[in-house]
Scaffold this active site. Structure first.
Site, short mmCIF file in Angstrom:
data_model
loop_
_atom_site.label_atom_id
_atom_site.label_comp_id
_atom_site.label_asym_id
_atom_site.label_seq_id
_atom_site.Cartn_x
_atom_site.Cartn_y
_atom_site.Cartn_z
N GLU A 141 0.85 -1.19 0.00
CA GLU A 141 0.00 0.00 0.00
C GLU A 141 0.89 1.24 0.00
OE1 GLU A 141 -2.73 -0.25 3.28
OE2 GLU A 141 -3.73 -2.01 2.40
N TRP A 170 2.03 -0.15 -6.62
CA TRP A 170 3.17 -0.93 -7.14
C TRP A 170 2.73 -2.34 -7.51
CZ3 TRP A 170 6.78 1.94 -8.74
CH2 TRP A 170 7.26 3.02 -8.01
N ALA A 251 7.29 -16.91 -4.72
CA ALA A 251 7.79 -15.98 -5.73
C ALA A 251 9.27 -15.68 -5.52
CB ALA A 251 6.98 -14.71 -5.71
N GLU A 372 9.32 -7.93 -3.38
CA GLU A 372 9.34 -9.25 -2.72
C GLU A 372 10.30 -9.25 -1.53
OE1 GLU A 372 7.58 -11.89 -3.89
OE2 GLU A 372 6.98 -11.17 -5.86
C1 LIG Z 1 8.27 -2.51 -10.16
C2 LIG Z 1 7.67 -2.99 -8.89
C3 LIG Z 1 6.69 -3.99 -8.90
C4 LIG Z 1 6.07 -4.41 -7.73
N1 LIG Z 1 5.08 -5.36 -7.77
C5 LIG Z 1 4.35 -5.61 -6.64
C6 LIG Z 1 3.20 -6.46 -6.70
O1 LIG Z 1 2.88 -7.05 -7.75
N2 LIG Z 1 2.44 -6.62 -5.58
C7 LIG Z 1 2.74 -6.00 -4.39
O2 LIG Z 1 2.02 -6.17 -3.41
N3 LIG Z 1 3.87 -5.20 -4.29
C8 LIG Z 1 4.65 -4.99 -5.39
N4 LIG Z 1 5.76 -4.16 -5.32
C9 LIG Z 1 6.03 -3.47 -4.06
C10 LIG Z 1 7.29 -3.94 -3.35
O3 LIG Z 1 7.09 -5.20 -2.79
C11 LIG Z 1 7.66 -2.85 -2.32
O4 LIG Z 1 8.18 -1.75 -3.03
C12 LIG Z 1 8.65 -3.36 -1.30
O5 LIG Z 1 8.05 -4.28 -0.41
C13 LIG Z 1 9.26 -2.22 -0.45
O6 LIG Z 1 8.26 -1.39 0.03
P1 LIG Z 1 8.41 0.20 -0.15
O7 LIG Z 1 8.68 0.50 -1.58
O8 LIG Z 1 7.20 0.82 0.46
O9 LIG Z 1 9.69 0.61 0.66
P2 LIG Z 1 9.79 0.85 2.24
O10 LIG Z 1 9.20 -0.28 2.99
O11 LIG Z 1 9.32 2.23 2.53
O12 LIG Z 1 11.38 0.78 2.45
C14 LIG Z 1 12.24 1.87 2.12
C15 LIG Z 1 13.65 1.52 2.62
O13 LIG Z 1 13.63 1.35 4.03
C16 LIG Z 1 14.18 0.07 4.36
N5 LIG Z 1 13.50 -0.44 5.56
C17 LIG Z 1 12.16 -0.58 5.75
N6 LIG Z 1 11.93 -1.11 6.95
C18 LIG Z 1 13.14 -1.35 7.53
C19 LIG Z 1 13.57 -1.90 8.77
N7 LIG Z 1 12.72 -2.37 9.66
N8 LIG Z 1 14.90 -1.94 9.03
C20 LIG Z 1 15.80 -1.50 8.11
N9 LIG Z 1 15.46 -0.96 6.93
C21 LIG Z 1 14.14 -0.90 6.64
C22 LIG Z 1 13.95 -0.81 3.15
O14 LIG Z 1 14.87 -1.87 3.10
C23 LIG Z 1 14.15 0.18 2.02
O15 LIG Z 1 15.52 0.29 1.73
C24 LIG Z 1 6.44 -3.79 -6.49
C25 LIG Z 1 7.46 -2.82 -6.48
C26 LIG Z 1 8.06 -2.43 -7.65
C27 LIG Z 1 9.13 -1.37 -7.58
#
Ligand SMILES: Cc1cc2nc3c(=O)[nH]c(=O)nc-3n(C[C@H](O)[C@H](O)[C@H](O)COP(=O)(O)OP(=O)(O)OC[C@H]3O[C@@H](n4cnc5c(N)ncnc54)[C@H](O)[C@@H]3O)c2cc1C
Length: 393
Positions: A141, A170, A251, A372
């Site tokens: 989300e 995403w 996956a 993932e």
């Molecule tokens: C092209 C693409 C396709 C995708 N397809 C899907 C899909 O089909 N279905 C779906 O549900 N999602 C999908 N995603 C989403 C993807 O799984 C998320 O982007 C991912 O889980 C990371 O979430 P975020 O982008 O909100 O980053 P955030 O969670 O905001 O993280 C940002 C940074 O903070 C770090 N971080 C977060 N928490 C911690 C912690 N506790 N300790 C240390 N570091 C931390 C992370 O490692 C990262 O470097 C897709 C993303 C992309 C880019």
């Protein structure tokens, strides 16, 4: 100009001896398909940021959609070694195309198979396997990525149906998917999976534009505005975060194999180029610095190949732990990213062009390292597994 794909797979430790004839046959048929259908067109689609929808039929025909799903539901009933090999070969062509197959098989068919009712299995799985229906998976989300348990998308019991509200972002395949597996909380805060169908009133899937990565993959949002969901569309056999996490395990396993495919393509391209390109009167492959890059690449690929081979045997025996899968996903993606950067340098200026696949792989891998479960989260999963201390909550 369509490109000729000269890819030859590296096998430095004779790992082919560990594969069955069936595995090698599957690999050959997928590789041939990728060479014929993906490689000649993919650069153009990536440059235009368009999804080559015409590949869906072919992906279904090579068994890329749910290959481990039993035959009675339209799958091929293959083992996890075969599944990994299929993902490796597709991602050797492009991570975006592999993403489409991963989502369909591991994130849409798998939950229906593992958590669905018999009616749901019979209704959806054969059509998903044949590509007649395409699916997407909505977990992330806008405000909840690495921490999906905080999701706010919710559904309420309204008598003979549920009412779904919220938004996912995403989401791979969202712009064209016929169905979405959506994870949402009920009135008691418990997470459940719902099958949402295109055309349901209040459900829309706006496309996400301006990506520099996975440009040949369609990504979008899922928006739910008081969507009426029939009660029979709830996946009855799972609740809680273990539902979506079980799918991600499947996956991530495929990604562990897939990212190595991208790494092999970069290595193979760089090796061929280094042998042909002459500077200072000899092939650049004759210079020690270029040999160092290539030697390190094949070493890392070989280590990665051994890791995923062993992971496949554990998975076939139902013994692979989520933490082992996590380690392999992170290792393969990191290996591939590093190899893509080094390979690009070996090609000099040509490395930044679309004449070669390296820059596209490099940009794609920027998504693969994040989705993932991010690189950092997977490191923390390994850390937690070996210390017994969770450092990410
Ligand atoms: C092209 C693409 C396709 C995708 N397809 C899907 C899909 O089909 N279905 C779906 O549900 N999602 C999908 N995603 C989403 C993807 O799984 C998320 O982007 C991912 O889980 C990371 O979430 P975020 O982008 O909100 O980053 P955030 O969670 O905001 O993280 C940002 C940074 O903070 C770090 N971080 C977060 N928490 C911690 C912690 N506790 N300790 C240390 N570091 C931390 C992370 O490692 C990262 O470097 C897709 C993303 C992309 C880019």
């Amino acid at each position: 100009m369509p490109k000729t794909d000269l890819f030859e797979s590296p096998d430095y430790y004779q790992l082919d001896e560990l594969l069955t004839d069936e595995h090698k046959l599957i690999r050959k048929s997928v590789r041939d398909w990728v060479k014929k259908e993906v490689s000649p067109i993919i650069e153009d689609y990536a440059q235009r940021s368009a999804f080559p929808k015409q590949l869906l039929k072919g992906l279904a025909a090579i068994g890329a959609f749910g290959p481990t799903i039993p035959v009675q539901y339209g799958g091929l009933g293959l083992d996890y070694m075969a599944y990994g090999i299929i993902m490796q070969e597709i991602e050797r062509g492009d991570s975006g195309i592999r993403s489409t197959a991963s989502v369909q098989g591991s994130l849409v068919m798998y939950p229906i198979y593992a958590y669905g009712s018999e009616e749901q299995r019979m209704k959806y799985l054969p059509k998903l396997a044949s590509g007649e229906l395409m699916g997407c998976f909505g977990l992330t989300e806008p405000d909840h990525g690495s921490d999906p348990g905080g999701m706010t998308t919710n559904f309420k019991d309204a008598g003979d149906h549920y009412i779904l509200n919220g938004a996912k972002m995403w989401i791979s395949n969202a712009p064209f998917a016929d169905i979405a597996i959506v994870w949402a909380k009920n009135e008691h805060g418990k997470i459940h999976g719902l099958i949402v169908e295109r055309g349901m009133e209040g459900f829309s899937t706006p496309e996400t534009h301006n990506k520099w990565s996975l440009r040949a993959s369609a990504t979008g949002e899922l928006v739910f505005d008081n969507v009426k969901i029939p009660k029979e569309n709830l996946l009855p056999n799972v609740s809680g975060l273990k539902g979506p996490l079980g799918c991600l395990n499947q996956a991530r396993y495929g990604i562990a194999w897939g990212a190595l495919g991208a790494a092999m393509d970069c290595y193979d391209t760089a090796l061929r180029y280094a042998k042909e390109r002459k500077q200072f009167g000899k092939p650049i492959a004759a210079f020690q610095l270029q040999q160092k890059k290539l030697a390190e690449m094949i070493t890392e690929i070989t280590k990665g190949q051994l890791l995923v081979w062993r992971l496949a045997t554990l998975k076939n025996e139902n013994k692979a732990t989520p933490a082992q899968i996590s380690m392999a996903k992170r290792n393969s993606v990191e290996t591939a990213m590093h190899i893509a950067r080094e390979a690009r340098q070996i090609l000099g200026g040509m490395g930044i062009t679309g004449e070669y696949p390296i820059m596209r792989h490099m940009m794609n891998l920027e998504s693969v390292v994040t989705y993932e479960g991010t690189h950092d989260i997977h490191l923390l999963i390994t850390g937690s597994d070996i210390t017994g201390e969770e450092a990410f909550k």
